[in-house]
Design a protein around this motif. Sequence first.
Motif, PDB file in Angstrom:
ATOM      1  N   ASP A 140       0.839  -1.206   0.000  1.00 24.11           N
ATOM      2  CA  ASP A 140       0.000   0.000   0.000  1.00 24.11           C
ATOM      3  C   ASP A 140       0.874   1.257   0.000  1.00 24.11           C
ATOM      4  N   VAL A 141       1.876   1.253   0.877  1.00 23.08           N
ATOM      5  CA  VAL A 141       2.763   2.416   0.998  1.00 23.08           C
ATOM      6  C   VAL A 141       3.475   2.674  -0.331  1.00 23.08           C
ATOM      7  N   ARG A 142       3.964   1.613  -0.917  1.00 24.53           N
ATOM      8  CA  ARG A 142       4.683   1.752  -2.184  1.00 24.53           C
ATOM      9  C   ARG A 142       3.778   2.278  -3.287  1.00 24.53           C
ATOM     10  N   SER A 143       2.585   1.676  -3.399  1.00 24.19           N
ATOM     11  CA  SER A 143       1.730   2.035  -4.532  1.00 24.19           C
ATOM     12  C   SER A 143       1.174   3.452  -4.397  1.00 24.19           C
ATOM     13  N   HIS A 144       0.980   3.912  -3.167  1.00 27.17           N
ATOM     14  CA  HIS A 144       0.455   5.273  -2.989  1.00 27.17           C
ATOM     15  C   HIS A 144       1.559   6.316  -2.820  1.00 27.17           C
ATOM     16  N   GLY A 145       2.774   5.862  -2.584  1.00 27.84           N
ATOM     17  CA  GLY A 145       3.867   6.814  -2.386  1.00 27.84           C
ATOM     18  C   GLY A 145       3.795   7.534  -1.055  1.00 27.84           C
ATOM     19  N   TRP A 146       3.170   6.902  -0.060  1.00 29.75           N
ATOM     20  CA  TRP A 146       3.062   7.542   1.255  1.00 29.75           C
ATOM     21  C   TRP A 146       4.445   7.695   1.892  1.00 29.75           C
ATOM     22  N   ARG A 147       4.636   8.782   2.646  1.00 27.18           N
ATOM     23  CA  ARG A 147       5.946   9.109   3.217  1.00 27.18           C
ATOM     24  C   ARG A 147       5.949   9.195   4.741  1.00 27.18           C
ATOM     25  N   ILE A 148       4.756   9.306   5.344  1.00 31.26           N
ATOM     26  CA  ILE A 148       4.679   9.524   6.800  1.00 31.26           C
ATOM     27  C   ILE A 148       3.913   8.388   7.456  1.00 31.26           C
ATOM     28  N   GLY A 149       4.483   7.867   8.541  1.00 29.78           N
ATOM     29  CA  GLY A 149       3.827   6.803   9.286  1.00 29.78           C
ATOM     30  C   GLY A 149       3.738   7.126  10.760  1.00 29.78           C
ATOM     31  N   ILE A 150       2.636   6.723  11.375  1.00 23.98           N
ATOM     32  CA  ILE A 150       2.489   6.854  12.823  1.00 23.98           C
ATOM     33  C   ILE A 150       2.559   5.464  13.420  1.00 23.98           C
ATOM     34  N   LEU A 151       3.463   5.299  14.357  1.00 23.74           N
ATOM     35  CA  LEU A 151       3.733   3.999  14.954  1.00 23.74           C
ATOM     36  C   LEU A 151       3.049   3.934  16.311  1.00 23.74           C
ATOM     37  N   ALA A 152       1.996   3.110  16.376  1.00 25.21           N
ATOM     38  CA  ALA A 152       1.212   3.012  17.616  1.00 25.21           C
ATOM     39  C   ALA A 152       1.109   1.551  18.047  1.00 25.21           C
ATOM     40  N   VAL A 153       2.247   0.866  17.937  1.00 27.53           N
ATOM     41  CA  VAL A 153       2.299  -0.553  18.304  1.00 27.53           C
ATOM     42  C   VAL A 153       3.042  -0.706  19.630  1.00 27.53           C
ATOM     43  N   PRO A 154       2.958  -1.876  20.263  1.00 28.93           N
ATOM     44  CA  PRO A 154       3.712  -2.083  21.509  1.00 28.93           C
ATOM     45  C   PRO A 154       5.217  -1.985  21.267  1.00 28.93           C
ATOM     46  N   GLU A 155       5.926  -1.662  22.336  1.00 29.79           N
ATOM     47  CA  GLU A 155       7.368  -1.465  22.264  1.00 29.79           C
ATOM     48  C   GLU A 155       8.072  -2.647  21.592  1.00 29.79           C
ATOM     49  N   ALA A 156       7.640  -3.856  21.912  1.00 31.55           N
ATOM     50  CA  ALA A 156       8.329  -5.047  21.408  1.00 31.55           C
ATOM     51  C   ALA A 156       8.296  -5.136  19.881  1.00 31.55           C
ATOM     52  N   ALA A 157       7.258  -4.574  19.270  1.00 37.01           N
ATOM     53  CA  ALA A 157       7.111  -4.670  17.814  1.00 37.01           C
ATOM     54  C   ALA A 157       7.647  -3.443  17.089  1.00 37.01           C
ATOM     55  N   VAL A 166      10.039   1.713   6.634  1.00 38.67           N
ATOM     56  CA  VAL A 166      11.116   2.416   5.933  1.00 38.67           C
ATOM     57  C   VAL A 166      11.452   1.729   4.617  1.00 38.67           C
ATOM     58  N   SER A 167      11.478   0.408   4.649  1.00 39.85           N
ATOM     59  CA  SER A 167      11.855  -0.250   3.396  1.00 39.85           C
ATOM     60  C   SER A 167      10.735  -0.151   2.360  1.00 39.85           C
ATOM     61  N   ALA A 168       9.533   0.184   2.807  1.00 38.45           N
ATOM     62  CA  ALA A 168       8.432   0.402   1.854  1.00 38.45           C
ATOM     63  C   ALA A 168       8.407   1.833   1.322  1.00 38.45           C
ATOM     64  N   GLY A 169       9.189   2.725   1.954  1.00 40.43           N
ATOM     65  CA  GLY A 169       9.239   4.093   1.436  1.00 40.43           C
ATOM     66  C   GLY A 169       8.900   5.186   2.428  1.00 40.43           C
ATOM     67  N   ILE A 170       8.480   4.807   3.637  1.00 42.64           N
ATOM     68  CA  ILE A 170       8.180   5.808   4.666  1.00 42.64           C
ATOM     69  C   ILE A 170       9.476   6.542   5.038  1.00 42.64           C
ATOM     70  N   ARG A 171       9.390   7.871   5.145  1.00 41.25           N
ATOM     71  CA  ARG A 171      10.582   8.675   5.437  1.00 41.25           C
ATOM     72  C   ARG A 171      10.447   9.530   6.689  1.00 41.25           C
ATOM     73  N   ALA A 172       9.279   9.451   7.343  1.00 41.35           N
ATOM     74  CA  ALA A 172       9.078  10.178   8.600  1.00 41.35           C
ATOM     75  C   ALA A 172       8.162   9.349   9.483  1.00 41.35           C
ATOM     76  N   ILE A 173       8.600   9.124  10.723  1.00 40.39           N
ATOM     77  CA  ILE A 173       7.832   8.281  11.643  1.00 40.39           C
ATOM     78  C   ILE A 173       7.575   9.031  12.942  1.00 40.39           C
ATOM     79  N   LEU A 174       6.306   9.076  13.310  1.00 37.29           N
ATOM     80  CA  LEU A 174       5.937   9.588  14.624  1.00 37.29           C
ATOM     81  C   LEU A 174       5.731   8.382  15.514  1.00 37.29           C
TER      82      LEU A 174
END
Lengths: 209, 209
Positions: A140-157, A166-174
């Motif tokens: 999805d990230v690749r096909s849409h060219g999305w650049r920003i991701g919000i990470l709301a997963v547990p610490e372990a993941a 990042v390997s899909a193309g995300i360049r900014a992570i909150l």
Amino acid sequence: MTDKQVPDVVVGRLPLYLRTLKQLQTEGRRVISSAQLAKLLHLNPAQIRKDLSMFGEFGRQGVGYTIPDLIAQLERILHVDRTWEMIVVGAGALGQALVNYPGFEINGFRIAAIYDNDPAKIGKPIGRFIVRDVQYMPEDVRSHGWRIGILAVPEAAAQAVAEQMVSAGIRAILCYAPTVLTLPGNVQVQYIDPIVHLQHMAFYLEETD
Amino acid sequence: MTDKQVPDVVVGRLPLYLRTLKQLQTEGRRVISSAQLAKLLHLNPAQIRKDLSMFGEFGRQGVGYTIPDLIAQLERILHVDRTWEMIVVGAGALGQALVNYPGFEINGFRIAAIYDNDPAKIGKPIGRFIVRDVQYMPEDVRSHGWRIGILAVPEAAAQAVAEQMVSAGIRAILCYAPTVLTLPGNVQVQYIDPIVHLQHMAFYLEETD
DNA sequence: ACGTGTGAATTAGTTCACAGCT
DNA sequence: AGCTGTGAACTAATTCACACGT
């Protein structure tokens, strides 16, 4: 004088200026001096002038800054004179609150999809979305060219998911996970951890009680 | 050497050290050097040693720091070798997510009550609480001696609610409203605004797409 | 009279580098 | 041999203060 090398600490203050100027604009103000803005933000007026002067000469001597003009300049400088689409990974209580937060759209950020790896959550509706299986996130990230991701997963993941982003193309992570991510230098990361702020403040609290 | 005058920026890093040390402890590590910790946090080893040395001599030359001991020291320094009770004002999506966040209790912070001014929300259950009318907040704060408040109300209400909190005895506020509060100097305030972080990162994003 | 833009001065924060201990 | 604690050196950030324009 345009932009040679802007200190990161200066960049970090620009959103605060922008936020305050937008608020003033809704109150009908059209002009503001560095001294007045500084008072609202509890900063030194010279600091505001110097910060802004790194990007151009936006003020008028004897008058101050024209609010709509300065808003437009800051939006251009911060690259928020457009809408950025973002993904959210993690559909827990936090992910749900993020999806329903109206502040993103008002400020040029738009959540485009939300993912989780929990079969109990995948397929369920959250706000205007259906939670998607995180395995589809990279394509999805690749096909849409999305650049920003919000990470709301547990610490372990967090680290593993961040690397996939990042390997899909995300360049900014909150990152809302309570950990420090290790990622390539061309990826921007910002952290939000309420515990860090609470412990910071607790240092200054009297031990009474 | 104990504590003369500790820079705030140093205090701000201590929770990060503590968080990382706790994580290492769960992994079974018992000793760590400043170089190893620095690598995990992407900091300079000398900075970590200098920060810690402001509060005492916690390391052993040739060895490093004993993790459980350093955790205990940091918890003492940060005044989190106890449980702090907190209130939440604002029972919207954010307030609900906060009430259900398990990280607070794990780290010595415990939500004691949640308030709102919306009749549609007052009396409703959220997590283990019933939302209380915010008009009772001041007397609750006073009678229990609560010192920490989380502000999860809209921007328009933030300043007024913060002032009520402070006059009731709150001395530390974690503010999720997108505004700068003006409060007495003896009140700690920390801010969380995802928009500020997103705009900060957007500055560094290419304008492609 | 007022307020910007900016060099200069000042203050704060970081990193180096090494003596000294294990 | 390894690592801390810390004075000294260095780098970064903030604030001052004033020339200049409105």
